[in-house]
Design a protein around this motif. Structure first.
Motif, PDB file in Angstrom:
ATOM      1  N   MET A   1       0.847  -1.196   0.000  1.00 13.16           N
ATOM      2  CA  MET A   1       0.000   0.000   0.000  1.00 13.16           C
ATOM      3  C   MET A   1       0.887   1.253   0.000  1.00 13.16           C
ATOM      4  SD  MET A   1      -3.016   1.106   2.690  1.00 13.16           S
ATOM      5  CE  MET A   1      -4.037  -0.316   2.355  1.00 13.16           C
ATOM      6  N   THR A   2       0.641   2.171  -0.927  1.00  7.24           N
ATOM      7  CA  THR A   2       1.444   3.383  -1.012  1.00  7.24           C
ATOM      8  C   THR A   2       1.127   4.305   0.159  1.00  7.24           C
ATOM      9  OG1 THR A   2      -0.202   4.566  -2.322  1.00  7.24           O
ATOM     10  CG2 THR A   2       1.412   3.211  -3.523  1.00  7.24           C
ATOM     11  N   LYS A   3       2.035   5.273   0.365  1.00  4.60           N
ATOM     12  CA  LYS A   3       1.852   6.224   1.468  1.00  4.60           C
ATOM     13  C   LYS A   3       0.554   7.008   1.297  1.00  4.60           C
ATOM     14  CE  LYS A   3       4.216   9.962   3.912  1.00  4.60           C
ATOM     15  NZ  LYS A   3       5.421  10.826   3.956  1.00  4.60           N
ATOM     16  N   PHE A   4       0.262   7.401   0.045  1.00  4.25           N
ATOM     17  CA  PHE A   4      -0.959   8.165  -0.219  1.00  4.25           C
ATOM     18  C   PHE A   4      -2.200   7.339   0.134  1.00  4.25           C
ATOM     19  CE2 PHE A   4      -4.487   9.118  -3.119  1.00  4.25           C
ATOM     20  CZ  PHE A   4      -4.715  10.453  -2.789  1.00  4.25           C
ATOM     21  N   LYS A   5      -2.211   6.060  -0.273  1.00  8.41           N
ATOM     22  CA  LYS A   5      -3.353   5.197   0.020  1.00  8.41           C
ATOM     23  C   LYS A   5      -3.498   4.972   1.515  1.00  8.41           C
ATOM     24  CE  LYS A   5      -3.666   2.677  -4.359  1.00  8.41           C
ATOM     25  NZ  LYS A   5      -3.575   1.348  -5.026  1.00  8.41           N
ATOM     26  N   THR A   6      -2.358   4.866   2.206  1.00  6.95           N
ATOM     27  CA  THR A   6      -2.407   4.673   3.649  1.00  6.95           C
ATOM     28  C   THR A   6      -3.032   5.872   4.344  1.00  6.95           C
ATOM     29  OG1 THR A   6      -0.401   3.311   3.555  1.00  6.95           O
ATOM     30  CG2 THR A   6      -1.022   4.204   5.701  1.00  6.95           C
ATOM     31  N   VAL A   7      -2.600   7.070   3.949  1.00  8.39           N
ATOM     32  CA  VAL A   7      -3.158   8.308   4.529  1.00  8.39           C
ATOM     33  C   VAL A   7      -4.648   8.406   4.205  1.00  8.39           C
ATOM     34  CG1 VAL A   7      -3.088  10.823   4.452  1.00  8.39           C
ATOM     35  CG2 VAL A   7      -0.946   9.522   4.495  1.00  8.39           C
ATOM     36  N   HIS A   8      -4.995   8.069   2.964  1.00 17.55           N
ATOM     37  CA  HIS A   8      -6.393   8.120   2.527  1.00 17.55           C
ATOM     38  C   HIS A   8      -7.250   7.174   3.363  1.00 17.55           C
ATOM     39  CE1 HIS A   8      -9.711   7.502  -0.548  1.00 17.55           C
ATOM     40  NE2 HIS A   8      -9.689   8.802  -0.366  1.00 17.55           N
ATOM     41  N   PHE A   9      -6.742   5.966   3.578  1.00 22.28           N
ATOM     42  CA  PHE A   9      -7.466   4.967   4.381  1.00 22.28           C
ATOM     43  C   PHE A   9      -7.645   5.454   5.817  1.00 22.28           C
ATOM     44  CE2 PHE A   9      -7.187   1.455   7.428  1.00 22.28           C
ATOM     45  CZ  PHE A   9      -8.305   0.718   7.066  1.00 22.28           C
ATOM     46  N   ILE A  10      -6.588   6.015   6.389  1.00 29.21           N
ATOM     47  CA  ILE A  10      -6.655   6.494   7.775  1.00 29.21           C
ATOM     48  C   ILE A  10      -7.688   7.616   7.919  1.00 29.21           C
ATOM     49  CG2 ILE A  10      -5.373   7.703   9.591  1.00 29.21           C
ATOM     50  CD1 ILE A  10      -2.881   6.154   8.651  1.00 29.21           C
ATOM     51  N   LEU A  11      -7.704   8.528   6.948  1.00 35.32           N
ATOM     52  CA  LEU A  11      -8.659   9.640   6.996  1.00 35.32           C
ATOM     53  C   LEU A  11     -10.101   9.134   6.911  1.00 35.32           C
ATOM     54  CD1 LEU A  11      -6.856  12.302   4.760  1.00 35.32           C
ATOM     55  CD2 LEU A  11      -7.172  12.373   7.241  1.00 35.32           C
ATOM     56  N   ILE A  12     -10.341   8.184   6.005  1.00 33.99           N
ATOM     57  CA  ILE A  12     -11.683   7.617   5.873  1.00 33.99           C
ATOM     58  C   ILE A  12     -12.073   6.874   7.148  1.00 33.99           C
ATOM     59  CG2 ILE A  12     -13.056   5.871   4.657  1.00 33.99           C
ATOM     60  CD1 ILE A  12     -11.593   6.659   2.099  1.00 33.99           C
ATOM     61  N   PHE A  13     -11.128   6.126   7.700  1.00 34.97           N
ATOM     62  CA  PHE A  13     -11.377   5.374   8.935  1.00 34.97           C
ATOM     63  C   PHE A  13     -11.748   6.324  10.077  1.00 34.97           C
ATOM     64  CE2 PHE A  13      -9.821   3.488  12.923  1.00 34.97           C
ATOM     65  CZ  PHE A  13     -10.512   2.289  12.914  1.00 34.97           C
ATOM     66  N   LEU A  14     -11.004   7.417  10.198  1.00 34.86           N
ATOM     67  CA  LEU A  14     -11.279   8.382  11.263  1.00 34.86           C
ATOM     68  C   LEU A  14     -12.622   9.070  11.058  1.00 34.86           C
ATOM     69  CD1 LEU A  14      -7.730   9.997  11.672  1.00 34.86           C
ATOM     70  CD2 LEU A  14      -8.890   8.450  13.272  1.00 34.86           C
ATOM     71  N   LEU A  15     -12.919   9.437   9.815  1.00 34.13           N
ATOM     72  CA  LEU A  15     -14.199  10.087   9.529  1.00 34.13           C
ATOM     73  C   LEU A  15     -15.356   9.143   9.810  1.00 34.13           C
ATOM     74  CD1 LEU A  15     -15.898  12.412   8.382  1.00 34.13           C
ATOM     75  CD2 LEU A  15     -15.503  11.472   6.090  1.00 34.13           C
ATOM     76  N   PHE A  16     -15.242   7.910   9.345  1.00 33.62           N
ATOM     77  CA  PHE A  16     -16.299   6.916   9.552  1.00 33.62           C
ATOM     78  C   PHE A  16     -16.570   6.715  11.040  1.00 33.62           C
ATOM     79  CE2 PHE A  16     -17.467   2.315   9.997  1.00 33.62           C
ATOM     80  CZ  PHE A  16     -18.726   2.411   9.427  1.00 33.62           C
ATOM     81  N   ASN A  17     -15.512   6.551  11.808  1.00 35.18           N
ATOM     82  CA  ASN A  17     -15.686   6.304  13.234  1.00 35.18           C
ATOM     83  C   ASN A  17     -16.162   7.538  13.988  1.00 35.18           C
ATOM     84  OD1 ASN A  17     -14.743   3.435  14.148  1.00 35.18           O
ATOM     85  ND2 ASN A  17     -13.373   4.029  12.490  1.00 35.18           N
ATOM     86  N   SER A  18     -15.805   8.713  13.490  1.00 38.25           N
ATOM     87  CA  SER A  18     -16.312   9.954  14.099  1.00 38.25           C
ATOM     88  C   SER A  18     -17.824  10.053  13.910  1.00 38.25           C
ATOM     89  CB  SER A  18     -15.623  11.168  13.483  1.00 38.25           C
ATOM     90  OG  SER A  18     -14.242  11.157  13.745  1.00 38.25           O
ATOM     91  N   LEU A  19     -18.284   9.706  12.711  1.00 35.83           N
ATOM     92  CA  LEU A  19     -19.725   9.727  12.441  1.00 35.83           C
ATOM     93  C   LEU A  19     -20.447   8.681  13.288  1.00 35.83           C
ATOM     94  CD1 LEU A  19     -19.650  10.147   8.541  1.00 35.83           C
ATOM     95  CD2 LEU A  19     -20.171  11.900  10.247  1.00 35.83           C
ATOM     96  N   LEU A  20     -19.827   7.502  13.424  1.00 34.57           N
ATOM     97  CA  LEU A  20     -20.426   6.462  14.258  1.00 34.57           C
ATOM     98  C   LEU A  20     -20.509   6.914  15.711  1.00 34.57           C
ATOM     99  CD1 LEU A  20     -18.800   3.159  12.918  1.00 34.57           C
ATOM    100  CD2 LEU A  20     -21.114   4.014  12.494  1.00 34.57           C
ATOM    101  N   PHE A  21     -19.456   7.566  16.172  1.00 32.84           N
ATOM    102  CA  PHE A  21     -19.458   8.054  17.561  1.00 32.84           C
ATOM    103  C   PHE A  21     -20.587   9.057  17.767  1.00 32.84           C
ATOM    104  CE2 PHE A  21     -18.261  11.174  20.769  1.00 32.84           C
ATOM    105  CZ  PHE A  21     -18.026  10.349  21.863  1.00 32.84           C
TER     106      PHE A  21
END
Length: 369
Positions: A1-21
């Protein structure tokens, strides 16, 4: 996984979990006031299970039982994000008007829950109560002895888990009542893989779809997602449903029928290539699952084009997105000589809920003049 994809995944993960919270916190606040619950542990475990059930079901086959829960929870998430900000604002305004906070939370929470129940009940009705939409069109071409043609078209059935045998029986019953000359199924006939379709013996019921000029379909994106294209085509062949793979046929010496592979297949042929060496004096009917290339179809000489894929957003206000994405995301459009039809679909993807759309079958009566 490239650095860009990793950052992209982390941002989506954080946003998703923020909405769930945010959703989970609102639910807990209402539960605490309504039922005087003090320990959030059980609630938190249940909420996390529900929120991740869909993702879990896609990660391993032995977790596929969670898919139904996950599908329904997707609708809960969408409408929570639409309703809860309004609910929170209402609570805030009520407290400004000197209404006790606990009273405001209880009343607004109860009203919000009632709205949820209405949305889900209405959405279930729209999903499982299909209607037949009828159209009459003229095509100024005539070959052979056929002066008219009645087509029954159904797309996006997503047959499998939630769009099951009862819904398939509704399709068969309504198509039989139409008494079509030709039946067309432009893609997403099954919901990804064949497992539920074969386990429920749905092919036996689907074999009742019959018409004098035949039953034809094309691949949708979900047939590709399941990775069982060859097996799916063979299953359809057993029940006399012909899946066209960038193919063209002449039917009844009266019209051409074109079936394109889905846009998912990067090697599919263009409309221009498919219509090479085809007699344009014949009416040309085409199926293309995703309605991205209306202009190309029209310029290549297609007279009638059938598509699906969009579901008309399935759950409002998603239709505002599909309306921006496609020249025609649902309904009928005449583009020069071409009559284009995009169905909202007979089935559904994910939650068995339709808001702002309806499960449908198209009946198109064609007059050749």
């Amino acid at each position: 996984m490239t650095k860009f994809k990793t950052v992209h995944f982390i941002l989506i993960f954080l946003l998703f979990n923020s909405l769930l919270f945010y959703i989970g916190w609102n639910g807990w606040v209402w539960l605490k006031v309504a039922f005087h619950v003090e320990n959030p542990l059980l609630y938190s475990v249940l909420f996390i299970f529900l929120s991740y059930s869909f993702i879990a079901s896609r990660m391993a086959k032995f977790l596929s039982a969670f898919r139904v829960i996950g599908y329904i929870w997707l609708a809960v998430i969408q409408y929570s994000l639409l309703l809860l900000p309004l609910a929170d604002l209402t609570v805030f305004l009520l407290t400004l008007a000197s209404v006790p906070l606990s009273t405001a939370i209880l009343v607004v929470g109860n009203v919000t829950l009632a709205i949820f129940m209405i949305i889900f009940a209405y959405g279930l009705f729209n999903a499982y109560s299909p209607i037949v939409r009828t159209y009459q069109i003229n095509v100024p071409k005539k070959q052979g002895n056929r002066e008219s043609l009645r087509i029954a078209m159904a797309s996006d059935m997503h047959f499998g888990t939630l769009s099951g045998t009862a819904h398939l029986k509704r399709l068969v019953q309504k198509v039989k009542a139409i008494e079509p000359d030709l039946i067309l199924l432009p893609g997403d006939i099954i919901d990804d893989d064949l497992e539920a379709f074969t386990r429920k013996k749905m092919s036996t019921i689907m074999s009742e779809l019959q018409a004098p000029l035949g039953v034809y379909g094309v691949l949708g994106n979900h047939e590709y997602y399941g990775g069982q294209v060859a097996e799916f085509i063979e299953e359809m062949k057993k029940i006399n449903i012909n899946i066209l793979l960038d193919e063209k046929l002449t039917i009844d010496h009266s019209f051409h029928l074109i079936g394109r592979k889905d846009k998912t297949d990067k090697n599919r042929q263009s409309f221009a290539n498919l219509l090479t060496n085809i007699d344009p004096a014949y009416p040309i009917i085409a199926m293309d699952h995703q309605p991205f290339e209306l202009k190309q179809a029209q310029e290549s000489g297609v007279d009638i084009l059938f598509s699906g894929h969009t579901h008309r957003g399935q759950m409002a206000p998603n239709h505002l997105i599909t309306k921006k994405m496609y020249e025609l995301d649902w309904g009928y459009l005449q583009k020069e000589q071409m009559h284009a039809f995009v169905s909202s679909g007979f089935g559904f993807w994910g939650p068995p809920i339709r808001i702002g759309s309806r499960s449908e079958i198209l009946q198109v009566d064609v007059q050749f003049i």
